[in-house]
Design an enzyme around this catalytic site. Structure first.
Site, PDB file in Angstrom:
ATOM      1  N   HIS A   1      -0.505  10.746  -1.796  1.00 24.41           N
ATOM      2  CA  HIS A   1      -1.753  10.271  -1.201  1.00 24.41           C
ATOM      3  C   HIS A   1      -2.940  11.113  -1.640  1.00 24.41           C
ATOM      4  O   HIS A   1      -4.031  10.587  -1.882  1.00 24.41           O
ATOM      5  CB  HIS A   1      -1.620  10.303   0.323  1.00 24.41           C
ATOM      6  CG  HIS A   1      -2.875   9.996   1.062  1.00 24.41           C
ATOM      7  ND1 HIS A   1      -3.573   8.822   0.893  1.00 24.41           N
ATOM      8  CD2 HIS A   1      -3.557  10.708   1.992  1.00 24.41           C
ATOM      9  CE1 HIS A   1      -4.643   8.831   1.681  1.00 24.41           C
ATOM     10  NE2 HIS A   1      -4.657   9.951   2.350  1.00 24.41           N
TER      11      HIS A   1
ATOM     12  N   HIS B   1       0.839  -1.191   0.000  1.00 24.75           N
ATOM     13  CA  HIS B   1       0.000   0.000   0.000  1.00 24.75           C
ATOM     14  C   HIS B   1       0.880   1.250   0.000  1.00 24.75           C
ATOM     15  O   HIS B   1       1.503   1.576   1.004  1.00 24.75           O
ATOM     16  CB  HIS B   1      -0.890  -0.053   1.247  1.00 24.75           C
ATOM     17  CG  HIS B   1      -1.860   1.056   1.387  1.00 24.75           C
ATOM     18  ND1 HIS B   1      -1.874   1.893   2.490  1.00 24.75           N
ATOM     19  CD2 HIS B   1      -2.869   1.456   0.593  1.00 24.75           C
ATOM     20  CE1 HIS B   1      -2.863   2.761   2.363  1.00 24.75           C
ATOM     21  NE2 HIS B   1      -3.488   2.516   1.225  1.00 24.75           N
TER      22      HIS B   1
END
Length: 353
Positions: free
Chosen positions: A56, A14
């Site tokens: 992000h 991730h």
């Protein structure tokens, strides 16, 4: 989505391996593969000059040192992102050349001191850099390695003349990945973007991300309060409606832990969202794969039953939590510590055999 040489479920780094290095950095991605990840997941946002970079969010004050750079102080602004005001520094206000001068910081640094100790050491990187990292790692390991590309705020970027589907298609060609193949999985919280990627002929699995509440931003833009909720996509009928359109759904781990509640039976005229193994089984019956995010060992991210001690940063019963998620039959798990995902998969395989 997996070939005979790849164990299931896929272990997906991730944003690389942010449990150990600042997320979305070259070091985090290289470490993810060194720790056994089958794939890595970049979040894609665009610069003013149309370069896809790995962050992000498009607001970057929490993941770079931009707030400490006096030359960029004037770029701080407030704008509406997916219906909510947000203040900070946004990638679409920078050229790639400007972003390349920034250094990455760990987003969860207050919790992950080891990762944060690397703050300031690594630059921001582009999608094209990650293609090269994956190609090199696959050659070194002699096996297929994948990218699970997540597209962030697609309708916002389209509204300012930066269509992510078009930019992504150009990046694929430039990296020598053509129009995509089985190495590529694409995911987004906005179904319209996934449809657009398919319409462009980009090959690779398309997966709808399902948030824990609310509704997709693109559908809210077009339909307002009547937009279908995320919950509606993970009812039995909702999953059937996605069959043939997409290849899978990706749900928060909270939809899988806590028991197989949610039968899908109508309640007050509406079906209830499915949970746990029932969600996974219903998706599989509709021909959809199921992914889940994000497996993390720290108490802060674990349900109460798996926490150990009082410290938020302390690791709880991660083997129990990870094992219970894997027992639902998911096809892929996103992990911040890829080695823990590989270990949990091995333990699950042993318990079955």
């Amino acid at each position: 989505m997996s070939d005979a040489r790849t164990p299931k479920p896929l272990v997906i780094g991730h944003r690389g391996a942010p449990g150990y290095r600042p997320e979305h950095t070259r070091s985090a991605y290289e470490l993810a593969f060194a720790l056994g990840a089958d794939a890595v997941e970049p979040d894609l946002v665009a610069t003013r000059d149309g370069v896809l970079v790995l962050r992000h969010e498009n607001e970057i004050s929490g993941t770079t040192d931009v707030a400490s750079r006096p030359e960029f102080a004037g770029r701080r602004t407030t704008r509406e992102i997916d219906g909510s005001p947000l203040t900070g520094w946004f990638t679409e206000d920078f050229t790639w050349g400007e972003l390349a001068t920034l250094r990455a910081t760990e987003r969860l640094g207050a919790l992950r001191h080891a990762s944060a100790s690397f703050d300031g050491r690594y630059p921001v990187i582009r999608l094209r850099d990650l293609f090269a990292i994956i190609d090199r790692a696959a050659d070194e390991r002699g096996r297929m390695l994948r990218m699970v590309a997540e597209f962030k705020h697609a309708s916002h970027f389209a509204s300012i003349g930066l269509p992510l589907d078009e930019l992504f298609a150009a990046e694929l060609r430039g990296a020598g990945w053509g129009v995509g193949d089985e190495r590529l999985i694409m995911e987004a919280f906005e179904p319209t973007l996934l449809d657009e990627l398919g319409a462009r002929g980009i090959r690779g699995a398309r997966v709808l991300l399902v948030e824990g509440s609310g509704a997709p931003a693109d559908l809210v833009r077009s339909a307002g309060a009547s937009a279908p909720s995320y919950d509606s996509f993970v009812t039995a009928a909702g999953l059937r409606s996605l069959a043939g359109r997409f290849d899978g759904v990706s749900v928060g781990v909270g939809r899988l832990l806590g028991g197989d509640t949610g039968s899908g039976a109508p309640a007050g005229g509406q079906e209830s969202p499915l949970r746990g193994a029932r969600l996974v089984n219903a998706a599989h019956e509709s021909g959809l794969d199921v992914f889940t995010w994000t497996l993390r060992p720290e108490n802060r991210f674990l349900p109460a039953a798996y926490r150990r001690g009082k410290g938020k940063a302390a690791w709880g019963d991660w083997t129990g939590a990870f094992g219970d998620v894997l027992a639902t039959g998911v096809d892929g798990v996103f992990v911040d510590h890829p080695d823990l995902g590989v270990e949990a998969r091995a333990l699950a395989t042993e318990s079955r055999g």
